[in-house]
Design a protein around this motif. Sequence first.
Motif, PDB file in Angstrom:
ATOM      1  N   UNK A   1      61.050  29.329  64.821  1.00 31.48           N
ATOM      2  CA  UNK A   1      60.775  28.608  63.751  1.00 31.48           C
ATOM      3  C   UNK A   1      59.499  28.656  62.890  1.00 31.48           C
ATOM      4  N   UNK A   2      59.260  27.361  63.608  1.00 34.85           N
ATOM      5  CA  UNK A   2      57.777  26.611  63.339  1.00 34.85           C
ATOM      6  C   UNK A   2      56.865  26.220  64.896  1.00 34.85           C
ATOM      7  N   UNK A   3      55.312  26.221  64.595  1.00 36.38           N
ATOM      8  CA  UNK A   3      54.615  25.962  65.522  1.00 36.38           C
ATOM      9  C   UNK A   3      54.058  25.621  64.828  1.00 36.38           C
ATOM     10  N   UNK A   4      53.622  23.872  64.588  1.00 35.51           N
ATOM     11  CA  UNK A   4      52.887  22.515  63.182  1.00 35.51           C
ATOM     12  C   UNK A   4      51.046  23.388  64.864  1.00 35.51           C
ATOM     13  N   UNK A   5      50.260  23.091  63.716  1.00 38.13           N
ATOM     14  CA  UNK A   5      48.978  23.386  64.175  1.00 38.13           C
ATOM     15  C   UNK A   5      47.757  22.886  63.783  1.00 38.13           C
ATOM     16  N   UNK A   6      46.893  22.140  64.289  1.00 35.22           N
ATOM     17  CA  UNK A   6      45.817  22.060  63.654  1.00 35.22           C
ATOM     18  C   UNK A   6      44.503  22.379  64.134  1.00 35.22           C
ATOM     19  N   UNK A   7      43.327  22.217  64.082  1.00 36.05           N
ATOM     20  CA  UNK A   7      41.866  23.253  63.862  1.00 36.05           C
ATOM     21  C   UNK A   7      40.901  22.369  63.873  1.00 36.05           C
TER      22      UNK A   7
ATOM     23  N   UNK B   1      53.205  16.655  71.661  1.00 34.78           N
ATOM     24  CA  UNK B   1      54.850  16.297  72.406  1.00 34.78           C
ATOM     25  C   UNK B   1      55.477  16.430  71.404  1.00 34.78           C
ATOM     26  N   UNK B   2      55.983  17.119  70.363  1.00 30.57           N
ATOM     27  CA  UNK B   2      56.580  17.281  69.887  1.00 30.57           C
ATOM     28  C   UNK B   2      57.345  18.829  70.908  1.00 30.57           C
ATOM     29  N   UNK B   3      58.514  19.504  70.775  1.00 30.95           N
ATOM     30  CA  UNK B   3      59.486  20.762  70.723  1.00 30.95           C
ATOM     31  C   UNK B   3      58.591  21.444  70.120  1.00 30.95           C
ATOM     32  N   UNK B   4      58.708  22.646  70.129  1.00 30.73           N
ATOM     33  CA  UNK B   4      58.354  23.821  69.120  1.00 30.73           C
ATOM     34  C   UNK B   4      59.702  24.384  68.601  1.00 30.73           C
ATOM     35  N   UNK B   5      60.015  24.683  67.246  1.00 28.18           N
ATOM     36  CA  UNK B   5      61.473  25.144  66.972  1.00 28.18           C
ATOM     37  C   UNK B   5      61.881  26.307  67.270  1.00 28.18           C
ATOM     38  N   UNK B   6      62.488  26.413  67.936  1.00 32.73           N
ATOM     39  CA  UNK B   6      63.334  27.690  68.173  1.00 32.73           C
ATOM     40  C   UNK B   6      64.379  28.655  67.163  1.00 32.73           C
ATOM     41  N   UNK B   7      64.136  29.633  66.927  1.00 28.87           N
ATOM     42  CA  UNK B   7      65.460  30.313  65.883  1.00 28.87           C
ATOM     43  C   UNK B   7      66.771  30.563  67.142  1.00 28.87           C
ATOM     44  N   UNK B   8      67.427  30.128  67.437  1.00 26.86           N
ATOM     45  CA  UNK B   8      68.741  30.391  68.339  1.00 26.86           C
ATOM     46  C   UNK B   8      70.236  30.836  68.096  1.00 26.86           C
ATOM     47  N   UNK B   9      70.067  30.919  66.752  1.00 27.53           N
ATOM     48  CA  UNK B   9      71.149  32.105  65.905  1.00 27.53           C
ATOM     49  C   UNK B   9      70.374  33.593  65.179  1.00 27.53           C
ATOM     50  N   UNK B  10      70.329  34.075  65.848  1.00 28.89           N
ATOM     51  CA  UNK B  10      69.363  35.519  65.289  1.00 28.89           C
ATOM     52  C   UNK B  10      69.591  36.626  66.502  1.00 28.89           C
TER      53      UNK B  10
ATOM     54  N   UNK C   1      39.117  29.993  65.547  1.00 29.82           N
ATOM     55  CA  UNK C   1      39.536  28.881  65.603  1.00 29.82           C
ATOM     56  C   UNK C   1      39.727  27.997  66.595  1.00 29.82           C
ATOM     57  N   UNK C   2      38.248  27.942  66.728  1.00 25.12           N
ATOM     58  CA  UNK C   2      38.420  27.403  68.797  1.00 25.12           C
ATOM     59  C   UNK C   2      38.345  26.050  68.928  1.00 25.12           C
ATOM     60  N   UNK C   3      39.046  24.896  68.175  1.00 20.31           N
ATOM     61  CA  UNK C   3      39.481  23.392  68.111  1.00 20.31           C
ATOM     62  C   UNK C   3      41.216  24.314  67.009  1.00 20.31           C
ATOM     63  N   UNK C   4      41.883  25.509  67.850  1.00 18.81           N
ATOM     64  CA  UNK C   4      43.055  25.455  67.462  1.00 18.81           C
ATOM     65  C   UNK C   4      43.815  24.596  68.502  1.00 18.81           C
ATOM     66  N   UNK C   5      44.808  23.905  67.979  1.00 19.68           N
ATOM     67  CA  UNK C   5      45.462  22.856  69.075  1.00 19.68           C
ATOM     68  C   UNK C   5      46.957  22.487  68.089  1.00 19.68           C
ATOM     69  N   UNK C   6      47.768  21.939  69.375  1.00 20.45           N
ATOM     70  CA  UNK C   6      49.504  21.982  67.966  1.00 20.45           C
ATOM     71  C   UNK C   6      49.084  20.641  67.744  1.00 20.45           C
ATOM     72  N   UNK C   7      49.757  20.037  66.482  1.00 18.56           N
ATOM     73  CA  UNK C   7      49.615  19.214  65.751  1.00 18.56           C
ATOM     74  C   UNK C   7      50.047  18.091  66.251  1.00 18.56           C
ATOM     75  N   UNK C   8      51.019  17.765  67.116  1.00 16.14           N
ATOM     76  CA  UNK C   8      51.953  16.990  67.557  1.00 16.14           C
ATOM     77  C   UNK C   8      52.005  17.222  69.581  1.00 16.14           C
TER      78      UNK C   8
END
Length: 109
Positions: A103-109, A88-97, A79-86
């Motif tokens: 937790x998620x990392x929206x991406x596009x290509x 500017x958005x901060x990734x969502x982390x699992x903090x209570x585990x 996926x040479x065009x793989x990049x973050x969908x947004x």
Amino acid sequence: VAVEVTIIGGHLVRRGDHVVTSLPAANRVPALLDGGDDLDVTRGRCPHVAFGHGIHHCLGATLARLELQLALPALVQRFPGLRLADPAARPAFKHRALIYGLRSLPKTW
């Protein structure tokens, strides 16, 4: 439980005080790693504790590193065009585990 008076991170710990560690915070020491929250695949070796230490060192650490050495280049090649969908958005982390991670990392290509 502290067995003697000491100072940890500038805080006085008295004998008998209970000390609790935070696994998610273990690798976020600015003095050891600048930009620790940023993914930087060009970063050199880091003295992190993600795989434990000493007799508690993870048996799967070598396998995990090998998987990354093989998987990341394969992912970028597939996926040479793989990049973050947004970017500017901060990734969502699992903090209570027990195991800290995304937790998620929206991406596009």
